[in-house]
Design an enzyme around this catalytic site. Structure first.
Site, PDB file in Angstrom:
ATOM      1  N   ASP A  65     -40.831  45.079 -67.865  1.00  0.00           N
ATOM      2  CA  ASP A  65     -39.630  44.234 -67.846  1.00  0.00           C
ATOM      3  C   ASP A  65     -38.639  44.788 -66.829  1.00  0.00           C
ATOM      4  OD1 ASP A  65     -37.719  42.302 -68.445  1.00  0.00           O
ATOM      5  OD2 ASP A  65     -36.935  43.399 -70.173  1.00  0.00           O
ATOM      6  N   ASP A 205     -26.107  46.613 -72.270  1.00  0.00           N
ATOM      7  CA  ASP A 205     -27.012  45.470 -72.174  1.00  0.00           C
ATOM      8  C   ASP A 205     -27.059  44.674 -73.479  1.00  0.00           C
ATOM      9  OD1 ASP A 205     -29.167  44.044 -70.728  1.00  0.00           O
ATOM     10  OD2 ASP A 205     -30.467  44.870 -72.279  1.00  0.00           O
ATOM     11  N   GLU A 251     -22.268  43.020 -71.753  1.00  0.00           N
ATOM     12  CA  GLU A 251     -22.912  41.738 -71.482  1.00  0.00           C
ATOM     13  C   GLU A 251     -22.815  40.920 -72.768  1.00  0.00           C
ATOM     14  OE1 GLU A 251     -27.178  39.879 -69.976  1.00  0.00           O
ATOM     15  OE2 GLU A 251     -27.153  41.710 -71.176  1.00  0.00           O
ATOM     16  N   ASP A 319     -30.088  38.376 -63.836  1.00  0.00           N
ATOM     17  CA  ASP A 319     -30.891  37.560 -64.750  1.00  0.00           C
ATOM     18  C   ASP A 319     -30.928  36.112 -64.275  1.00  0.00           C
ATOM     19  OD1 ASP A 319     -31.560  39.618 -66.505  1.00  0.00           O
ATOM     20  OD2 ASP A 319     -29.695  39.407 -67.622  1.00  0.00           O
TER      21      ASP A 319
END
Length: 573
Positions: A65, A205, A251, A319
């Site tokens: 990832d 995150d 985030e 993203d």
């Protein structure tokens, strides 16, 4: 406002730059960017006006990832370099006046992490409680999957014990159990380790997933973790004890009321900064409609936050460009305008594109958007390559389309690496946004390049404390395509106007409370206009035009650019 008054809370007026080390600059020819390469480009970032460098994950990883699946929170991935390289990077950045923050990814680990390997070995292993398990087969949770095209739910069966483990992201990323005190202690230890090594904070995150906060959920019903605010308060206190200037940038893709709760209070701070996903998504809706209304409504809806806190504004991140807080009809409007092909869309909620291709390379419109980014109240955040107008590579899967090698020159692999193309960490952008047309070397030679313009915006933003410290006041005016807002702080003010429509217009602007003769001094170009007896002026804007105007009252202080010009002239005399 004195510049000295703004220096303690450095994040209030920072210019943040996000770097994917693996795709920035390769110095050893193995096809992967490295920490040494980023260190070689610190001067470039300083010249751009960056004051805070944000590092995407550099920890050891199986890399399923893009580094967010971590096997050691205390290490540096050997593909990227060593601890020595990282310390040199931090020291070099600090020498050039840049703070350095890094991703704190503690939602989950890789399934290859020693903790999870131990946890799945038996049901009574001490690490079992580091993760979240259930014995019964779970109900359908497909609607809760973050990546619905990859995962059918948020629970997966572990064959070793027959139990099910929680993973809000991929199944190879088992969620950590924050309700377990030892896990919370480990997170503090991880943060303390990197702060001691020289970092100035973290981008935290996936806060909603970390704290099990879904849109509309009750904070008191977190499925075993009942004190998310207490956790954030303790993490903030711990970070500030270890480094008094440390920042926690969250985030948090949630509506404003839930974001406000995560800022904490004046007396008990939680997150220092939060990305404003609401304004970002409404910006794209406004761009699609050529109507400033959605963005204006979002800004007017922003809650007032603690004095030490700050909004982080962005146009693009690493993203997908998520649009999940828009209605389905609104999302389809943005898709139709900027991502009409299926390959440009992902997860049914976002776009895999960068801004210049979405705006079909319209030079004026692109500049208008970045002018808007830097003039919105808060702290601007840039994603690497934005400053030169990089595009995406839609041949790459999903979010990887915008995680392409940095384009330094027009040469082989865009100057990113000397390796063969098939050995690169990602495919280089091709076509009209490829290195032949878009690269740093050419932009640095062109005084009219996007790079030069973004550098100017960063300089003017740093000169205008009002934009960082003052709340936004959306100004009444009759042009639907225009956003006019004023930021005021301690007696000084800056007005910004942005025309989101293609047609030129003249804005009848009124500034109640300002006296006749007050001048509005252009900060991005030469020009001045004067308010009349009704505290009004006619402001001309071309299609996708923009202006930053400092309110200069009669007998008041000059603008900083005026002052600096005067000082320079005096020195030459």
């Amino acid at each position: 406002m004195r510049i000295a008054d703004t220096s303690d809370l450095w994040w209030k007026q920072a210019v943040v730059y996000c770097v994917d080390i693996e795709r920035f600059l390769d110095t050893d020819g193995d096809g992967s960017g490295d920490i040494a390469g980023l260190a070689e480009r610190v001067d470039y970032l300083a010249e751009l006006g960056v004051t805070c460098l944000w590092l995407m994950p550099f920890y050891p990883t199986p890399n399923r990832d893009d580094g967010y699946d971590i096997t050691d929170f205390y290490g540096v991935d050997r593909r990227l370099g060593s601890f020595g390289d990282l310390v040199e990077l931090i020291r070099t950045a600090q020498d050039r006046g840049l703070r350095v923050i890094a991703d704190l990814v503690v939602n989950h680990t890789s399934d290859q992490h020693p903790w999870f390997r131990a946890a799945r070995s038996s049901t009574d292993n001490p690490y079992r409680d580091y993760y979240v398990w259930r014995e019964e087969e779970p109900p359908d949770t497909s609607e809760k999957a973050v990546f619905p095209d990859k995962e059918g739910g948020i629970w997966s069966r572990d064959e070793a014990t027959g139990h099910w483990y929680l993973h809000r992201f991929y199944r190879h990323q088992p969620d950590l159990n924050l309700s377990h005190p030892k896990v919370r202690d480990e997170i503090a230890k991880i943060a303390g380790f990197w702060l001691h090594l020289g970092l100035d904070g973290f981008r935290v995150d996936g806060i909603p997933q970390l704290l099990a906060i879904e849109q509309g959920d009750d904070f008191e019903n977190q499925g075993g973790f009942t004190d998310p605010h207490g956790f954030l308060r303790s993490l903030r206190r711990f970070a500030n004890r270890r480094n008094g200037r440390a920042v926690l940038l969250g985030e948090v893709n949630l509506p404003y009321p839930q974001q406000l709760e995560l800022f904490g209070t004046e007396d008990a701070g939680e997150l220092t900064m939060i990305f404003d996903f609401v304004a970002m998504q409404n910006l794209y809706l406004s761009l699609a409609r050529q109507d400033a209304g959605p963005l204006a409504t979002a800004l007017e809806s922003r809650p007032r936050i603690p004095r030490d806190a700050q909004w982080a504004n962005f146009v693009r991140n690493h993203d997908e460009l998520t649009l999940d807080q828009l209605s389905e009809a609104e999302r389809q409007e943005v898709f139709a305008a900027f991502g009409p092909e299926e390959r440009m869309q992902v997860y049914g909620r976002g776009l895999t594109r960068r801004l210049p291709p979405m705006l079909q390379g319209d030079r004026q419109r692109i500049r208008m958007v970045y002018s808007l980014l830097f003039s919105l109240p808060g702290t601007p955040v840039l994603y690497y390559g934005e400053e030169i107008g990089m595009g995406e590579n839609l041949a790459a899967e999903g979010r990887m389309a915008v995680r392409t090698p940095m384009q330094w020159t027009a040469g082989r692999n865009g100057g990113f690496s000397s390796a063969a193309a098939e050995d690169l960490s990602g495919p280089v952008v091709e076509g009209e946004y490829g290195p032949g047309a878009v690269n740093v070397a050419a932009a640095r030679r062109d005084p009219d390049s996007l790079l030069a313009f973004v550098t100017l915006l960063a300089r003017r933003y740093r000169e205008c404390a009002e934009l960082a410290w003052g709340p936004a006041e959306v100004l009444d005016q009759p042009r639907p395509g225009v956003l006019a807002h004023r930021c005021s702080w301690e007696g000084s003010a800056v007005v910004a106007l942005h025309n989101l429509a293609a047609a030129p217009t003249t804005v009848p602007l009124r500034l109640p409370g300002e006296e006749e003769g007050t001048e509005l001094v252009d900060l991005l170009a030469d020009g001045t206009c004067t308010l009349d007896a009704d505290s009004a002026a006619e402001i001309a804007l071309e299609g996708y035009g923009f202006r930053w105007l400092r309110v200069q009252r009669p007998h008041g202080p000059g603008t900083l650019p005026d002052v600096m010009t005067t000082v320079a002239a005096a020195g030459e005399a």
